[in-house]
Design a protein around this motif. Structure first.
Motif, PDB file in Angstrom:
ATOM      1  N   GLY A  29       0.794  -1.218   0.000  1.00 20.74           N
ATOM      2  CA  GLY A  29       0.000   0.000   0.000  1.00 20.74           C
ATOM      3  C   GLY A  29       0.829   1.271   0.000  1.00 20.74           C
ATOM      4  N   GLN A  30       2.011   1.170  -0.581  1.00 21.18           N
ATOM      5  CA  GLN A  30       2.910   2.324  -0.583  1.00 21.18           C
ATOM      6  C   GLN A  30       3.295   2.700  -2.004  1.00 21.18           C
ATOM      7  N   SER A  31       3.788   3.869  -2.133  1.00 20.28           N
ATOM      8  CA  SER A  31       4.264   4.374  -3.412  1.00 20.28           C
ATOM      9  C   SER A  31       5.786   4.178  -3.453  1.00 20.28           C
ATOM     10  N   SER A  32       6.282   3.723  -4.562  1.00 26.12           N
ATOM     11  CA  SER A  32       7.707   3.419  -4.677  1.00 26.12           C
ATOM     12  C   SER A  32       8.546   4.665  -4.889  1.00 26.12           C
ATOM     13  N   PRO A  33       9.564   4.855  -4.054  1.00 24.66           N
ATOM     14  CA  PRO A  33      10.491   5.973  -4.267  1.00 24.66           C
ATOM     15  C   PRO A  33      11.606   5.620  -5.266  1.00 24.66           C
ATOM     16  N   ILE A  34      11.624   4.381  -5.744  1.00 27.87           N
ATOM     17  CA  ILE A  34      12.694   3.963  -6.659  1.00 27.87           C
ATOM     18  C   ILE A  34      12.143   3.450  -7.988  1.00 27.87           C
ATOM     19  N   THR A  35      10.997   3.970  -8.370  1.00 28.40           N
ATOM     20  CA  THR A  35      10.393   3.561  -9.640  1.00 28.40           C
ATOM     21  C   THR A  35      11.345   3.769 -10.808  1.00 28.40           C
ATOM     22  N   ASP A  36      11.983   4.922 -10.867  1.00 27.78           N
ATOM     23  CA  ASP A  36      12.898   5.198 -11.982  1.00 27.78           C
ATOM     24  C   ASP A  36      14.055   4.212 -12.012  1.00 27.78           C
ATOM     25  N   SER A  37      14.612   3.910 -10.854  1.00 27.05           N
ATOM     26  CA  SER A  37      15.724   2.955 -10.785  1.00 27.05           C
ATOM     27  C   SER A  37      15.289   1.567 -11.220  1.00 27.05           C
ATOM     28  N   ASN A  38      14.118   1.150 -10.765  1.00 22.17           N
ATOM     29  CA  ASN A  38      13.608  -0.164 -11.164  1.00 22.17           C
ATOM     30  C   ASN A  38      13.331  -0.215 -12.665  1.00 22.17           C
ATOM     31  N   ARG A  39      12.783   0.855 -13.206  1.00 25.32           N
ATOM     32  CA  ARG A  39      12.489   0.906 -14.637  1.00 25.32           C
ATOM     33  C   ARG A  39      13.784   0.831 -15.450  1.00 25.32           C
ATOM     34  N   ILE A  40      14.798   1.587 -15.013  1.00 27.64           N
ATOM     35  CA  ILE A  40      16.064   1.561 -15.740  1.00 27.64           C
ATOM     36  C   ILE A  40      16.703   0.177 -15.655  1.00 27.64           C
ATOM     37  N   MET A  41      16.647  -0.445 -14.476  1.00 28.90           N
ATOM     38  CA  MET A  41      17.198  -1.799 -14.351  1.00 28.90           C
ATOM     39  C   MET A  41      16.476  -2.751 -15.292  1.00 28.90           C
ATOM     40  N   ASN A  42      15.157  -2.667 -15.323  1.00 21.43           N
ATOM     41  CA  ASN A  42      14.368  -3.512 -16.217  1.00 21.43           C
ATOM     42  C   ASN A  42      14.798  -3.265 -17.669  1.00 21.43           C
ATOM     43  N   ASP A  43      14.929  -2.003 -18.047  1.00 19.36           N
ATOM     44  CA  ASP A  43      15.317  -1.663 -19.416  1.00 19.36           C
ATOM     45  C   ASP A  43      16.718  -2.164 -19.752  1.00 19.36           C
ATOM     46  N   VAL A  44      17.667  -1.946 -18.845  1.00 16.92           N
ATOM     47  CA  VAL A  44      19.048  -2.375 -19.101  1.00 16.92           C
ATOM     48  C   VAL A  44      19.117  -3.898 -19.223  1.00 16.92           C
ATOM     49  N   ALA A  45      18.460  -4.603 -18.325  1.00 13.61           N
ATOM     50  CA  ALA A  45      18.470  -6.070 -18.391  1.00 13.61           C
ATOM     51  C   ALA A  45      17.857  -6.561 -19.698  1.00 13.61           C
ATOM     52  N   ASN A  46      16.800  -5.909 -20.159  1.00 18.16           N
ATOM     53  CA  ASN A  46      16.172  -6.318 -21.423  1.00 18.16           C
ATOM     54  C   ASN A  46      17.023  -5.964 -22.635  1.00 18.16           C
ATOM     55  N   ILE A  47      17.792  -4.892 -22.545  1.00 16.24           N
ATOM     56  CA  ILE A  47      18.743  -4.555 -23.613  1.00 16.24           C
ATOM     57  C   ILE A  47      19.799  -5.651 -23.709  1.00 16.24           C
ATOM     58  N   VAL A  48      20.356  -6.019 -22.568  1.00 20.64           N
ATOM     59  CA  VAL A  48      21.408  -7.051 -22.558  1.00 20.64           C
ATOM     60  C   VAL A  48      20.827  -8.375 -23.037  1.00 20.64           C
ATOM     61  N   ARG A  49      19.627  -8.661 -22.612  1.00 16.56           N
ATOM     62  CA  ARG A  49      18.951  -9.893 -23.059  1.00 16.56           C
ATOM     63  C   ARG A  49      18.813  -9.912 -24.579  1.00 16.56           C
ATOM     64  N   ALA A  50      18.443  -8.770 -25.158  1.00 16.67           N
ATOM     65  CA  ALA A  50      18.299  -8.697 -26.616  1.00 16.67           C
ATOM     66  C   ALA A  50      19.650  -8.901 -27.318  1.00 16.67           C
ATOM     67  N   ILE A  51      20.707  -8.333 -26.756  1.00 17.80           N
ATOM     68  CA  ILE A  51      22.048  -8.532 -27.351  1.00 17.80           C
ATOM     69  C   ILE A  51      22.412 -10.012 -27.279  1.00 17.80           C
ATOM     70  N   ILE A  52      22.148 -10.641 -26.148  1.00 12.14           N
ATOM     71  CA  ILE A  52      22.459 -12.063 -26.002  1.00 12.14           C
ATOM     72  C   ILE A  52      21.654 -12.895 -26.991  1.00 12.14           C
ATOM     73  N   ARG A  53      20.389 -12.534 -27.192  1.00 13.60           N
ATOM     74  CA  ARG A  53      19.545 -13.281 -28.146  1.00 13.60           C
ATOM     75  C   ARG A  53      20.115 -13.240 -29.559  1.00 13.60           C
ATOM     76  N   MET A  54      20.829 -12.172 -29.884  1.00  8.42           N
ATOM     77  CA  MET A  54      21.456 -12.098 -31.209  1.00  8.42           C
ATOM     78  C   MET A  54      22.506 -13.174 -31.389  1.00  8.42           C
ATOM     79  N   MET A  55      22.975 -13.718 -30.273  1.00  8.54           N
ATOM     80  CA  MET A  55      24.005 -14.764 -30.321  1.00  8.54           C
ATOM     81  C   MET A  55      23.415 -16.165 -30.463  1.00  8.54           C
ATOM     82  N   LEU A  56      22.116 -16.283 -30.234  1.00 13.85           N
ATOM     83  CA  LEU A  56      21.470 -17.599 -30.261  1.00 13.85           C
ATOM     84  C   LEU A  56      21.151 -18.048 -31.671  1.00 13.85           C
TER      85      LEU A  56
END
Length: 174
Positions: free
Chosen positions: A147-174
């Motif tokens: 029931g709280q509002s996240s003070p780290i939404t931006d950090s979580n979003r960036i982590m999600n984005d960075v991990a998905n970028i790296v995942r996409a680069i790795i997929r290019m290797m498959l």
């Protein structure tokens, strides 16, 4: 003889400079083309271009740079969590979940992805980055579940984005 060697030296140096500039342009083009195949090309470029190791990297090298970026962001978020627990103790239950999931990222997902990339097992590396994105989402959800509002939404979003970028680069290797 000195007058003959001087123009030849200058010509040689100009050719060497041209070759170096051409190689740098080819490396940058490779990075740009790689980033175009990711969900966030601009963020991908922000991660890869400043890293000197990207200059001569292949896909595995670029993926390893990305994995390092996930680790760096994970440690950064863990520091944020500690600071927030001290300054906003009412957020402790959600922050405890965030600490737990980001420890998984830096202690398990990143090392297993790095090892898999170095061992030529891209699929396992992709799994680690997929889990890193899921962990960022779990941290963010934990605030709503309490029931709280996240003070780290931006950090979580960036982590999600960075991990998905790296995942996409790795997929290019498959």
């Amino acid at each position: 003889m000195k007058s003959v060697s001087s123009p030849l030296t200058i010509l040689f140096l100009l050719l060497l400079l041209q070759q170096t500039l051409f190689a740098a342009m080819v490396d940058r083009q490779f990075i740009e083309n790689t980033c175009k195949g990711t969900p966030s090309p601009d963020l991908c470029l922000e991660i890869l271009l400043p890293n000197r190791e990207s200059e001569n990297a292949d896909l595995t090298g670029l993926a390893l740079i990305g994995v390092d970026a996930v680790q760096d962001r994970g440690f950064e978020i863990l520091r944020q969590v500690v600071d927030l627990k001290n300054s906003q103790p009412e957020l402790t239950p959600a922050l405890d979940i965030c600490a737990e999931v980001y420890h998984v990222v830096v202690d398990s997902d990143v090392p297993s992805s790095r090892e898999a990339l170095r061992g030529g097992v891209a699929k396992f590396a992709e799994d680690g980055m997929a889990d890193s994105a899921v962990e960022a989402q779990a941290c963010e959800r934990s605030f709503g579940e309490h029931g709280q509002s996240s003070p780290i939404t931006d950090s979580n979003r960036i982590m999600n984005d960075v991990a998905n970028i790296v995942r996409a680069i790795i997929r290019m290797m498959l």
